[in-house]
Write a protein that holds these residues in place. Structure first.
Motif, PDB file in Angstrom:
ATOM      1  N   ARG A 228       2.477   8.326  -7.812  1.00 50.22           N
ATOM      2  CA  ARG A 228       2.791   9.773  -7.631  1.00 50.22           C
ATOM      3  C   ARG A 228       4.107  10.039  -8.504  1.00 50.22           C
ATOM      4  O   ARG A 228       4.659  11.173  -8.650  1.00 50.22           O
ATOM      5  CB  ARG A 228       2.923  10.397  -6.311  1.00 50.22           C
ATOM      6  N   GLY A 229       4.653   8.812  -9.134  1.00 52.40           N
ATOM      7  CA  GLY A 229       5.847   8.888  -9.736  1.00 52.40           C
ATOM      8  C   GLY A 229       6.974   9.074  -9.169  1.00 52.40           C
ATOM      9  O   GLY A 229       8.161   9.386  -9.563  1.00 52.40           O
ATOM     10  N   TRP A 230       7.047   8.555  -7.961  1.00 53.60           N
ATOM     11  CA  TRP A 230       8.283   8.698  -6.894  1.00 53.60           C
ATOM     12  C   TRP A 230       8.640   7.394  -6.412  1.00 53.60           C
ATOM     13  O   TRP A 230       7.979   6.355  -7.105  1.00 53.60           O
ATOM     14  CB  TRP A 230       7.832   9.410  -5.733  1.00 53.60           C
ATOM     15  N   SER A 231       9.762   7.226  -5.890  1.00 53.44           N
ATOM     16  CA  SER A 231      10.327   6.144  -5.302  1.00 53.44           C
ATOM     17  C   SER A 231      11.110   6.577  -4.266  1.00 53.44           C
ATOM     18  O   SER A 231      11.698   7.576  -4.184  1.00 53.44           O
ATOM     19  CB  SER A 231      11.314   5.361  -6.258  1.00 53.44           C
ATOM     20  N   PRO A 232      11.024   5.681  -3.098  1.00 57.76           N
ATOM     21  CA  PRO A 232      11.837   6.035  -1.809  1.00 57.76           C
ATOM     22  C   PRO A 232      13.332   6.400  -1.997  1.00 57.76           C
ATOM     23  O   PRO A 232      13.872   5.515  -2.673  1.00 57.76           O
ATOM     24  CB  PRO A 232      11.246   5.068  -0.962  1.00 57.76           C
ATOM     25  N   ARG A 233      13.617   7.400  -1.407  1.00 53.13           N
ATOM     26  CA  ARG A 233      15.115   7.634  -1.473  1.00 53.13           C
ATOM     27  C   ARG A 233      16.019   6.771  -0.778  1.00 53.13           C
ATOM     28  O   ARG A 233      15.486   6.010   0.209  1.00 53.13           O
ATOM     29  CB  ARG A 233      15.345   9.009  -1.138  1.00 53.13           C
ATOM     30  N   GLN A 234      17.174   6.425  -1.144  1.00 49.92           N
ATOM     31  CA  GLN A 234      18.183   5.422  -0.453  1.00 49.92           C
ATOM     32  C   GLN A 234      18.211   5.606   1.007  1.00 49.92           C
ATOM     33  O   GLN A 234      18.056   4.763   2.051  1.00 49.92           O
ATOM     34  CB  GLN A 234      19.467   5.333  -0.962  1.00 49.92           C
ATOM     35  N   HIS A 235      18.323   6.892   1.460  1.00 44.37           N
ATOM     36  CA  HIS A 235      18.489   7.236   2.791  1.00 44.37           C
ATOM     37  C   HIS A 235      17.356   6.818   3.560  1.00 44.37           C
ATOM     38  O   HIS A 235      17.476   6.598   4.749  1.00 44.37           O
ATOM     39  CB  HIS A 235      18.864   8.768   3.043  1.00 44.37           C
TER      40      HIS A 235
ATOM     41  N   ILE B 276       0.774  -1.234   0.024  1.00 41.17           N
ATOM     42  CA  ILE B 276      -0.018   0.072  -0.085  1.00 41.17           C
ATOM     43  C   ILE B 276       0.860   1.196   0.086  1.00 41.17           C
ATOM     44  O   ILE B 276       0.582   2.233  -0.670  1.00 41.17           O
ATOM     45  CB  ILE B 276      -0.754   0.074   1.079  1.00 41.17           C
ATOM     46  N   ILE B 277       2.004   1.088   0.708  1.00 42.44           N
ATOM     47  CA  ILE B 277       2.962   2.260   0.766  1.00 42.44           C
ATOM     48  C   ILE B 277       3.719   2.409  -0.568  1.00 42.44           C
ATOM     49  O   ILE B 277       4.083   3.436  -1.219  1.00 42.44           O
ATOM     50  CB  ILE B 277       3.887   2.255   1.925  1.00 42.44           C
ATOM     51  N   GLU B 278       4.147   1.347  -1.376  1.00 46.21           N
ATOM     52  CA  GLU B 278       4.799   1.230  -2.319  1.00 46.21           C
ATOM     53  C   GLU B 278       4.111   1.587  -3.488  1.00 46.21           C
ATOM     54  O   GLU B 278       4.525   2.398  -4.596  1.00 46.21           O
ATOM     55  CB  GLU B 278       5.231  -0.139  -2.701  1.00 46.21           C
ATOM     56  N   ASN B 279       2.803   1.379  -3.418  1.00 45.94           N
ATOM     57  CA  ASN B 279       1.724   1.898  -4.605  1.00 45.94           C
ATOM     58  C   ASN B 279       1.402   3.318  -4.447  1.00 45.94           C
ATOM     59  O   ASN B 279       1.544   4.042  -5.292  1.00 45.94           O
ATOM     60  CB  ASN B 279       0.470   1.235  -4.185  1.00 45.94           C
ATOM     61  N   TRP B 280       1.486   3.943  -3.118  1.00 46.96           N
ATOM     62  CA  TRP B 280       1.372   5.432  -2.887  1.00 46.96           C
ATOM     63  C   TRP B 280       2.690   6.104  -3.662  1.00 46.96           C
ATOM     64  O   TRP B 280       2.359   7.162  -4.242  1.00 46.96           O
ATOM     65  CB  TRP B 280       1.109   5.727  -1.389  1.00 46.96           C
ATOM     66  N   PHE B 281       3.783   5.585  -3.537  1.00 36.84           N
ATOM     67  CA  PHE B 281       4.870   6.211  -4.355  1.00 36.84           C
ATOM     68  C   PHE B 281       4.822   6.135  -5.748  1.00 36.84           C
ATOM     69  O   PHE B 281       4.897   7.169  -6.550  1.00 36.84           O
ATOM     70  CB  PHE B 281       6.110   5.685  -3.766  1.00 36.84           C
ATOM     71  N   THR B 282       4.326   4.973  -6.182  1.00 32.86           N
ATOM     72  CA  THR B 282       4.224   4.802  -7.618  1.00 32.86           C
ATOM     73  C   THR B 282       3.150   5.529  -8.349  1.00 32.86           C
ATOM     74  O   THR B 282       3.545   5.963  -9.403  1.00 32.86           O
ATOM     75  CB  THR B 282       3.980   3.105  -7.748  1.00 32.86           C
TER      76      THR B 282
END
Length: 831
Positions: free
Chosen positions: A17-24, A9-15
Motif C-alpha cells: 500500500r506504499g505505507w510503512s508503520p509509524r514510529q509510535h 505478512i504484516i510488513e508486506n501488507w504495509f509495503t
C-alpha cells in the motif's frame, strides 16, 4: 527504526500500500514485547487504533492462539462497531486467522451467550458489557487466556462513573489474568502522568510506559464571519442556517456538531426547511433508534451523505466517510472537546483537519475565540479522574457475588488496585458491603433488601439466584431521565394531527424520549423528533404513539442529558479577552461594539475580579454579576445568594443563571443597601456560604431526592427493569422518594445519603468550582451602581420569564426584546 521487526505478512501488507508503520506504532509494539503496559498520546488521525492492535496482530499471526486474546473497550457503541469494521478489513486482506467481534447492548442475546462459551480472539466492547461479563460464574474460563486490554479514548472514560466501573472491572481482569497488559490511547490529555497511574494501578508492579507522538498537521480552525445580526441570547444559531447550507454544498461531507439533542433536532429541521436542492442531510443522536443510527453510519461510510447533524455520539475516534469539514454549532465548552471533534475531518495525520465554529450568541463569540486560541496553542483542558463513588462500588460488590462467593478480605484487596478506590478505607468498604447485604440499618428488616448472606466459611454469596438475574438486567451507571419508546403509527381519521379513531398496534420505533416530556402534551400536540414533525396520539404502557404531521409550529423537546459545562480553562480565557481591548479586533465588529458600549455605560469585568452591577428596572431592582464559571456553578450561587439576601431583608424574588452571568431581582433597593453599608458584597460572596447555607438548602431541596434516585438505581437498591417489564419513571421516583424519606429520618449517615451529597456537590452543583471562584474574587469585587440595564446584562435579562415560544417566532420575539433592552441601556427615550 526500532529493533522490533514485524512478521513478513504484516510488513508486506504495509509495503503493497506504499505505507510503512509509524514510529509510535512500533514503539507500542516494542514496549509491549518488553513486558510493559502503555499510554499512547497521539494526535487524531495518527493511527492510534492500529498502534493499539499491532501487538495483537503480531501475536495472533500464526493462528496457534486459542481463546480471547485482546479486549478492546470503547466509550461508545458506535466506536466499537466502527473499529470492528476498520480492523476486519486489513485482517481479511492479509488472510490472518484472527476472529474479531463486537459485543454491545445491541448484540443479540444468542450471540452474547455464544461469545461467553467461545469468544473471538479480539472482542470490542464497552465498560457496561465488561461488568456484565465478569459477573457470570466461571468468568475465568473466558478471561484466563486474556493477554491485552486496549482502552480507546481513555480521557472520555476516566472522568465519569463509567470510568469508576471500568477501573473495578480492570482490577478483576488483572486477577483473572495475572499477565495482563493494558494499552491506553488518547489524543487529548491534560495530565498524562495521572492517566498513566490510572492504568498502572490494576497491574501493580508492571511497568507502564508513557509514549508521545508529536507532529502532524496543525488544525485549521476559524469562526464564521457573518453579515447577519448576531443574537444576544439563545442557542439555535438560526441566523446562520443559510450560510451553513452554502458551506455544506461546497464540501464533500460535513459534520455539524451541537451540544444537546434538542439543538440537533432544531438544526436538522431548520436545514431541511431550506434544503431546496434536496441534499442528503441526516441526523444522529443517542435517543434515535439503533436501526436509524446504524443506517446513518452506513450511509456515512459509503460516502452517500453531504452532512450529518450530530451530538457527542460521533465525536470520539470514529472514521467514517470522506468528512472534510467539521462545524461546531454553539460554543464548544472546552478545547479538548473541540480538538476531538476537529479530528473527525480529514482523519489523516499529514492533512490538516478543518473546522468552523458558529457561535449561537454574542457571549459564545468570546468562548469560540478562546477555544480557537487554545487549540492553536495545543492547550488541553480535559478533566482529571475523580475518587470513586460508593454507589458504583456497591454495584460492583454485588456483581462479584453474582460471579462467585468471595471473602471480604480478598475483594477489598482487589478493589484497592482500582485507581479511584486506591485510598478506600476498610471501615468504608465494610459499610458498603453491609449495605449490599442488608440495605443498611434502616432497611435490614425488609427481606427484599437482603441480597447477600455470609456462609459458615466466611464467604459472601447471593441470597437467591434471582438476585443475579436482576443485577444483570440493571447493570450500568448511565442514568437518564425515565424513557419511553416513540412508535410511529398511521393514525385513523387523522384531523389536524389528532387521531379520532382507535390506535392500532405495531408501527416503527423511532427511538426513545424522556417520559416527562409526554406529560406536557395533549393528544394532537406536535413536536420535532427524529428529524420529523410528529403529532402525539396517546400513551400505552411504556410507549408513546405518534403520527406524522405538517404543523408549522411544533414544540422542540428539551432533553435533560447532553449539556456540557464551560471548562475552567476556557472561562479564564474568556475573562482575559474581555479585559484586553487591544485584542477585540479579532472579534466580529458587532461584538467589539457591544463591549465598547459596556465600557462606556458601565465597566468591563476584569480577569481576576468579579463585576457586580445593580440597577432598577420597572418596579424591581437587579443585581447582575459575571463570574464566567458555567451554568451549574451559577445556579448554585443564585440559590445561596437569594437565601442570604432574604436574611438581609433585601426581598429577592428570583434569579436566572447562564454560562457566563447571574441575575437576581427583587423589591429591595440593592444599590442603596450597598451604598449605605447595610449590604456588604464581601459578606454576601463569602466562601462560608458553602457551609451552613449549603447544608440547609440541600436539606430542603428536591435536588437531593433526584440525585438519590440515581445513586439508588446504580447501587441496585431500586431496579428499573424486571424480567418481562420495566418500571415507569413515576414508579421509580415514588419508590426512591419513599426510601429517601425513611433513610433521611432514621439513618441520615446512610452510605447512599453520603453518596448523594457527594454527587450533588460534584455533578449538579459544581461546589468545588464555585469555591475556587469565591476564593479568587475575595476582596476583588467591583460594584458598579447604574441607573439602567448595562449592555452586558442584556443577554441574561432576556432569559428572565421568557415565554415558551418555538420556531421563528421565538427568534423574532427575542430580537425585539433585545432591542428594547439595548435602547434602555443607552438611555434612548421613546415617545
Amino acid at each position: 527504526m526500532t529493533k522490533t521487526q514485524l512478521p513478513s505478512i504484516i510488513e508486506n501488507w504495509f509495503t503493497t500500500r506504499g505505507w510503512s508503520p509509524r514510529q509510535h506504532q512500533m514503539d507500542v509494539l516494542e514496549s509491549y514485547q518488553s513486558g510493559a503496559s502503555q499510554l499512547l498520546i497521539a494526535p487524531t488521525g495518527a493511527g492510534k487504533t492500529l498502534a493499539g492492535f499491532l501487538p495483537s496482530l503480531v501475536e495472533l499471526v500464526d493462528g496457534r492462539f486459542d481463546g480471547l486474546h485482546t479486549l478492546y473497550i470503547s466509550p461508545l457503541k458506535a466506536l466499537a462497531v466502527d473499529v470492528q469494521r476498520n480492523l476486519s478489513t486489513p485482517i481479511a486482506e492479509m488472510g490472518l486467522p484472527i476472529t474479531v467481534e463486537a459485543r454491545t447492548g445491541d448484540t443479540s442475546a444468542a450471540k452474547r451467550a455464544r461469545q461467553r462459551a467461545k469468544p473471538p480472539h479480539i472482542m470490542l466492547t464497552t465498560p457496561e458489557q465488561l461488568a456484565l461479563l465478569i459477573s457470570h460464574p466461571h468468568a475465568d474460563l473466558m478471561f484466563g487466556s486474556l493477554k491485552r486490554v486496549v482502552l480507546d479514548e481513555l480521557h472520555a472514560l476516566v472522568t465519569s462513573k463509567r470510568g469508576e466501573l471500568l477501573s473495578l472491572g480492570l482490577s478483576r481482569l488483572a486477577k483473572l489474568s495475572p499477565d495482563l497488559r493494558i494499552t491506553a490511547l488518547s489524543a487529548t490529555v491534560a495530565r498524562p502522568d495521572l492517566l498513566r497511574d490510572w492504568i498502572a494501578q490494576p497491574t501493580q508492579g508492571r511497568r507502564t510506559d508513557l509514549l508521545h507522538m508529536k507532529g502532524g498537521a496543525a488544525p485549521e480552525l476559524r469562526i464564521l464571519e457573518t453579515e447577519e445580526r448576531l443574537p444576544w441570547a439563545g442557542h439555535s444559531a438560526a441566523y446562520a442556517r443559510g450560510e451553513l447550507y452554502e458551506i455544506i454544498k461546497r464540501h464533500k461531507t460535513t459534520l455539524l456538531f451541537v451540544n444537546t439533542r434538542s439543538q440537533a433536532e432544531m438544526l436538522f429541521q431548520g436545514m431541511w426547511d431550506i434544503n431546496e436542492e434536496m441534499l442528503p442531510i441526516a441526523l444522529h443522536h443517542g435517543s434515535l433508534s439503533v436501526e436509524q443510527r446504524r443506517k446513518v453510519e452506513a450511509a456515512m461510510a459509503e460516502g452517500k451523505l453531504k452532512a450529518v447533524v450530530c451530538t457527542s455520539t460521533l465525536d470520539l475516534g470514529i472514521d467514517w466517510g470522506d468528512v472534510d469539514l467539521v462545524v461546531q454549532v454553539g460554543a464548544p465548552k472546552g478545547s479538548s472537546r473541540m480538538l476531538q471533534r476537529i479530528g473527525r475531518a480529514n482523519h489523516r495525520l499529514d492533512d490538516p483537519s478543518k473546522a468552523l465554529l458558529v457561535p449561537s450568541n454574542r457571549f459564545e463569540v468570546l468562548e469560540c475565540e478562546a477555544a480557537v486560541e487554545a487549540v492553536s496553542e495545543g492547550q488541553q483542558d480535559s478533566e482529571d479522574p475523580h475518587p470513586g463513588g460508593y454507589d458504583v462500588l456497591a454495584q460492583h460488590v454485588l456483581g462479584m457475588a453474582c460471579a462467585e462467593p468471595f471473602l471480604a478480605d480478598d475483594l477489598y484487596a482487589e478493589i484497592l488496585t482500582a485507581w479511584p478506590y486506591r485510598e478506600l478505607t476498610r471501615v468504608l468498604f465494610d459499610r458498603i458491603l453491609d449495605f449490599v447485604a442488608t440495605g443498611g440499618y434502616a432497611l435490614r428488616a425488609y427481606e427484599r433488601y437482603a441480597r447477600l448472606r455470609q456462609a459458615e466459611d466466611g464467604r459472601w454469596r447471593i441470597s437467591h439466584p434471582q438476585i443475579a438475574q436482576q443485577y444483570r438486567l440493571n447493570i450500568g451507571t448511565i442514568i437518564e431521565e425515565p424513557m419511553v419508546r416513540v412508535r410511529l403509527i398511521r393514525a385513523r381519521g387523522l384531523k389536524k394531527g389528532k387521531s379520532t379513531g382507535p390506535i392500532g398496534a405495531g408501527g416503527r420505533v423511532l427511538g426513545e424520549m424522556e417520559e416527562y416530556f409526554f406529560g406536557t402534551l395533549l393528544p394532537g400536540d406536535t413536536f420535532i423528533f427524529s428529524g420529523e414533525v410528529l403529532a402525539f396520539e396517546g400513551m400505552k404502557d411504556n410507549e408513546a404513539f405518534v403520527s406524522r404531521s405538517f404543523d408549522k409550529d411544533p414544540k422542540v423537546p428539551s432533553y435533560n442529558g447532553g449539556r456540557f459545562p464551560l471548562t475552567t480553562y476556557l472561562a479564564s480565557r474568556v475573562r482575559r479577552i474581555m479585559d484586553s481591548p487591544e485584542e477585540w479586533h479579532k472579534l466580529p465588529a458587532q461584538v467589539g461594539e457591544w463591549l465598547t458600549l459596556q465600557k462606556e455605560v458601565s465597566v468591563l469585568p476584569k480577569r481576576d475580579s468579579l463585576l457586580v452591577e445593580t440597577f432598577p428596572r420597572g418596579a424591581q431592582n437587579y443585581l447582575v454579576c459575571y463570574p464566567f464559571e458555567g451554568r451549574l456553578a451559577h445556579q448554585t450561587l443564585g440559590m445561596l445568594l437569594t437565601r442570604r439576601l432574604e436574611r438581609m431583608r433585601a426581598r429577592p424574588l428570583g434569579f436566572v443563571a447562564s454560562e457566563y452571568s447571574l441575575a437576581i431581582w427583587g423589591l429591595g433597593d440593592l444599590s442603596a443597601l450597598i451604598r449605605t453599608g447595610r449590604l456588604s458584597l464581601d459578606e454576601l460572596f463569602d466562601e462560608d456560604m458553602l457551609g451552613d447555607d449549603l447544608e440547609s438548602w440541600l436539606d430542603e431541596s428536591a435536588l437531593m431526592k433526584r440525585t438519590f434516585r440515581n445513586c439508588a438505581i446504580i447501587a441496585g437498591l431500586i431496579e428499573r427493569r424486571h424480567p418481562g417489564k420495566e418500571k415507569t419513571g413515576r414508579q421509580i421516583t415514588m419508590s426512591a422518594d419513599l426510601i429517601y424519606d425513611v433513610l433521611y429520618q432514621h439513618e441520615p449517615d446512610h452510605i447512599l445519603i453520603q453518596a448523594t451529597r457527594h454527587d450533588a456537590a460534584r455533578g449538579l452543583l459544581d461546589i468545588e468550582r464555585l469555591g475556587q471562584m469565591l476564593t479568587r474574587v475575595r476582596s476583588h469585587i467591583v460594584h458598579k451602581p447604574l441607573e439602567r440595564v448595562s449592555p452586558l446584562a442584556v443577554p441574561i435579562l432576556l432569559d428572565i420569564g421568557k415565554e415558551p415560544i418555538f420556531g421563528e417566532g421565538r427568534e423574532s420575539a427575542m430580537a425585539e426584546a433585545a432591542n428594547e433592552l439595548l435602547e434602555e441601556a443607552l438611555g434612548v427615550i421613546k415617545d
